[in-house]
Design a protein around this motif. Structure first.
Motif, PDB file in Angstrom:
ATOM      1  N   LYS A 138      -6.379 -30.839 -43.488  1.00  0.00           N
ATOM      2  CA  LYS A 138      -7.301 -30.787 -42.343  1.00  0.00           C
ATOM      3  C   LYS A 138      -7.111 -29.513 -41.528  1.00  0.00           C
ATOM      4  O   LYS A 138      -8.070 -28.842 -41.163  1.00  0.00           O
ATOM      5  CB  LYS A 138      -7.111 -32.016 -41.443  1.00  0.00           C
ATOM      6  N   LEU A 139      -5.858 -29.190 -41.244  1.00  0.00           N
ATOM      7  CA  LEU A 139      -5.579 -27.996 -40.441  1.00  0.00           C
ATOM      8  C   LEU A 139      -6.080 -26.730 -41.135  1.00  0.00           C
ATOM      9  O   LEU A 139      -6.713 -25.873 -40.506  1.00  0.00           O
ATOM     10  CB  LEU A 139      -4.076 -27.874 -40.171  1.00  0.00           C
ATOM     11  N   SER A 140      -5.781 -26.599 -42.431  1.00  0.00           N
ATOM     12  CA  SER A 140      -6.157 -25.355 -43.116  1.00  0.00           C
ATOM     13  C   SER A 140      -7.669 -25.280 -43.335  1.00  0.00           C
ATOM     14  O   SER A 140      -8.245 -24.192 -43.292  1.00  0.00           O
ATOM     15  CB  SER A 140      -5.395 -25.192 -44.430  1.00  0.00           C
ATOM     16  N   ALA A 141      -8.323 -26.431 -43.554  1.00  0.00           N
ATOM     17  CA  ALA A 141      -9.792 -26.424 -43.683  1.00  0.00           C
ATOM     18  C   ALA A 141     -10.441 -25.961 -42.386  1.00  0.00           C
ATOM     19  O   ALA A 141     -11.410 -25.191 -42.391  1.00  0.00           O
ATOM     20  CB  ALA A 141     -10.293 -27.813 -44.068  1.00  0.00           C
ATOM     21  N   LYS A 142      -9.909 -26.419 -41.263  1.00  0.00           N
ATOM     22  CA  LYS A 142     -10.443 -25.994 -39.961  1.00  0.00           C
ATOM     23  C   LYS A 142     -10.155 -24.510 -39.719  1.00  0.00           C
ATOM     24  O   LYS A 142     -10.985 -23.783 -39.163  1.00  0.00           O
ATOM     25  CB  LYS A 142      -9.830 -26.842 -38.843  1.00  0.00           C
ATOM     26  N   ASP A 144     -13.886 -40.341 -37.118  1.00  0.00           N
ATOM     27  CA  ASP A 144     -12.664 -39.693 -36.622  1.00  0.00           C
ATOM     28  C   ASP A 144     -13.062 -38.503 -35.748  1.00  0.00           C
ATOM     29  O   ASP A 144     -13.550 -37.492 -36.250  1.00  0.00           O
ATOM     30  CB  ASP A 144     -11.824 -39.230 -37.821  1.00  0.00           C
ATOM     31  N   ALA A 145     -12.848 -38.614 -34.448  1.00  0.00           N
ATOM     32  CA  ALA A 145     -13.258 -37.558 -33.508  1.00  0.00           C
ATOM     33  C   ALA A 145     -12.574 -36.233 -33.808  1.00  0.00           C
ATOM     34  O   ALA A 145     -13.074 -35.159 -33.430  1.00  0.00           O
ATOM     35  CB  ALA A 145     -12.954 -37.994 -32.078  1.00  0.00           C
ATOM     36  N   ASP A 146     -11.435 -36.277 -34.501  1.00  0.00           N
ATOM     37  CA  ASP A 146     -10.683 -35.057 -34.802  1.00  0.00           C
ATOM     38  C   ASP A 146     -10.928 -34.574 -36.237  1.00  0.00           C
ATOM     39  O   ASP A 146     -10.176 -33.778 -36.768  1.00  0.00           O
ATOM     40  CB  ASP A 146      -9.176 -35.329 -34.590  1.00  0.00           C
ATOM     41  N   SER A 147     -11.997 -35.026 -36.869  1.00  0.00           N
ATOM     42  CA  SER A 147     -12.235 -34.714 -38.282  1.00  0.00           C
ATOM     43  C   SER A 147     -12.718 -33.275 -38.478  1.00  0.00           C
ATOM     44  O   SER A 147     -13.167 -32.610 -37.546  1.00  0.00           O
ATOM     45  CB  SER A 147     -13.269 -35.674 -38.878  1.00  0.00           C
ATOM     46  N   ILE A 148     -12.643 -32.840 -39.723  1.00  0.00           N
ATOM     47  CA  ILE A 148     -13.160 -31.512 -40.097  1.00  0.00           C
ATOM     48  C   ILE A 148     -14.656 -31.457 -39.812  1.00  0.00           C
ATOM     49  O   ILE A 148     -15.182 -30.431 -39.365  1.00  0.00           O
ATOM     50  CB  ILE A 148     -12.864 -31.224 -41.586  1.00  0.00           C
TER      51      ILE A 148
END
Length: 551
Positions: free
Chosen positions: A344-348, A455-459
């Motif tokens: 998730k972090l790297s996709a963002k 998920d509010a924090d999703s990609i």
């Protein structure tokens, strides 16, 4: 030029959504998910080919430009999809494949009949030399570019599969037929064209032999086909006859393009195309066996390529921005980290890096939820003609061990992008109620659109925010690009300048925290977006991305 402010979403229809249970995505499946695209915020859909085709190369071998492939639906269903897109403020860009047709196209069927047939010169026919092919060029999908036809004792040219004969653009009748077909689609109300291998439509007419490299049996046709002698003349003619008469987004897939050529194709005078796709950043690992390697890119090389295109086209031509498409592996697997800890972090981070650059961003279906490579274990699981031919060639010539070739396919095969869209946790990821035409990526239980929307924090919502920022801040569209930290091998950083505003972008491409002073005065600006909620002065956390606006 409305497309400068736009974000484009590419749909590969075969793998997007199946509405009738036959295992193949279709037009009604796309229509059913338009609210999803509207929620994401994209302005444009680029639709890979849906024309009638025998499917030798998944629709890029067209047998009728003005009919819909039966597997995808009907023209009535196409019209309904287009109307529903327009209702939602989404424009439609069609794939235009006019370097070649299918060998089942009516033009080629006629062309083959005799040397005197009126359609003979719609294609490129040549006599053999000393009982061999007219020259030593190798086709993209293996073997010679020339296919022998016993009926007329001549060879026809095909730069791709033998079922994809190249059109003869030297023939004015060919060009006129193509322009007429393009106008027909424009009158239907479509909003642009993505032009497949458009840099290859003009060939060096002497068809000379090329140099053979690296133990291959054939020569690279690139120097005689890519950016050929009359390509700009043809595109200027196309612009006069078709493109200038409609308000279109046009992007050329331009194999072998250089900066200087791109300035001609996508010149700001608008006499040819709106923008081009270049391939330097996705070809960084090309080596002894062409693209077939499991090597990973080097950040310094990636920066050098992307920065070059940003700075050298400034004020001269418009950039297209992309990490992946139907011909490339999944972005997070290739340029990020698709493991559970950092996916998730790297996709963002990758999304931030791309969307804050100057140009029109392209999102490939599933990229907005962080879909990953499929990592198929056996050649039998692959469907892509290029991958299968490359595997067979490597085994036949004994140039790579089977496990090494499978390892390369896992990393680079086009099928990584073609596994079905992962909609939910139901059987086959909600793509189909039938048997999918290609295997589903088995991580769909963890990666799917339904979960992302909850998920509010999703990609997904991160992409949504990036798209909104482009609409909100002119600097994202118009700011001049300047590279920062150009010797750093872990951080990709740049700034955009517009008037008295400055946008600073920093992206950590590693899974380690790294020293970074770029944002030490961040409190003096406005944080537009970041993939971490809390920051630590003087460092960027693993795969951290930050964007600060200073006014």
């Amino acid at each position: 030029m409305w497309w400068k402010n736009s974000v484009v979403y590419q749909i590969y229809p075969r793998s997007f959504a199946d509405s009738n249970g036959d295992g193949i995505g279709d037009l009604n499946g796309i229509t059913a998910h338009l609210d999803y695209l509207q929620k994401l915020g994209v302005d444009v859909v680029w639709l890979s080919p849906v024309y009638q085709s025998p499917n030798d190369d998944n629709g890029y071998d067209i047998s009728d430009y003005q009919n819909i492939m039966q597997e995808f639906g009907t023209m009535e269903e196409f019209d309904r999809m287009l109307a529903e897109m327009h209702k939602r403020g989404i424009r439609l860009v069609m794939d235009l494949v006019v370097n070649h047709t299918s060998d089942e196209h009516a033009w080629f069927i006629e062309s083959k009949k005799s040397k005197e047939n009126p359609y003979r010169d719609f294609y490129i026919w040549r006599e053999g030399k000393d009982g061999k092919e007219p020259n030593n060029w190798g086709a993209c999908f293996g073997g010679s570019t020339w296919e022998y036809d016993r009926e007329t004792d001549m060879y026809y040219l095909h730069c791709f599969s033998k079922k994809q004969p190249d059109l003869n653009w030297e023939n004015k009748a060919v060009r006129n037929n193509i322009y007429e077909m393009m106008c027909w689609w424009c009158e239907k109300g479509i909003d642009g064209f993505r032009m497949d291998v458009i840099s290859m439509i003009s060939k060096e007419q002497s068809y000379p032999n090329g140099e053979i490299h690296g133990g291959s049996s054939y020569a690279d046709f690139g120097p005689f086909v890519c950016n050929g002698p009359r390509v700009h003349e043809y595109l200027q003619e196309m612009n006069r006859e078709v493109l200038s008469k409609y308000n279109l987004l046009t992007v050329g897939e331009t194999a072998g393009v250089t900066i200087e050529e791109a300035k001609k194709y996508a010149n700001l005078d608008g006499t040819e195309l709106g923008m081009v796709f270049q391939f330097e950043h996705v070809d960084l690992t090309v080596g002894e066996f062409g693209k077939w390697t499991d090597e990973r890119f080097c950040l310094k090389d990636l920066r050098e390529v992307l920065n070059k295109w940003q700075t050298e086209l400034e004020g001269k031509a418009w950039n297209s921005l992309y990490w992946s498409n139907h011909d490339q592996p999944r972005a997070v697997s290739r340029f990020g980290n698709d493991g559970p800890m950092y996916r998730k972090l790297s996709a963002k981070m990758l999304a931030t890096c791309l969307h804050m650059m100057k140009g029109t961003p392209y999102i490939y279906q599933g990229e907005e939820i962080g879909m990953t490579n499929a990592y198929f274990e056996k050649i039998e699981e692959y469907r892509d003609i290029e991958s299968i031919h490359a595997f067979e060639d490597a085994m036949e010539r004994n140039i790579m061990a089977e496990e090494d070739m499978i390892s390369a396919l896992k990393v680079i095969s086009r099928d990584n992008a073609r596994t079905p869209m992962q909609w939910n946790r139901s059987r086959h990821a909600g793509f189909t109620t039938g048997t999918p035409w290609i295997g589903i990526n088995q991580n769909y239980l963890q990666i799917n659109a339904e979960d992302a929307l909850q998920d509010a924090d999703s990609i997904f919502y991160y992409y949504q925010k990036l798209i909104a920022l482009r609409k909100q801040y002119n600097i994202v569209v118009d700011g001049i690009f300047y590279g920062l930290l150009e010797d750093d091998d872990k951080i990709y950083a740049y700034e955009r300048i517009l008037g008295n505003q400055k946008l600073v972008v920093g992206c950590n491409f590693t899974d380690k925290k790294v020293d970074c002073t770029l944002f030490d005065n961040a409190e003096e600006g406005e944080e537009l977006i970041s993939n971490y909620k809390h920051h630590k002065k003087g460092i960027l956390k693993p795969y951290e991305a930050r964007v600060i606006l200073f006014s």
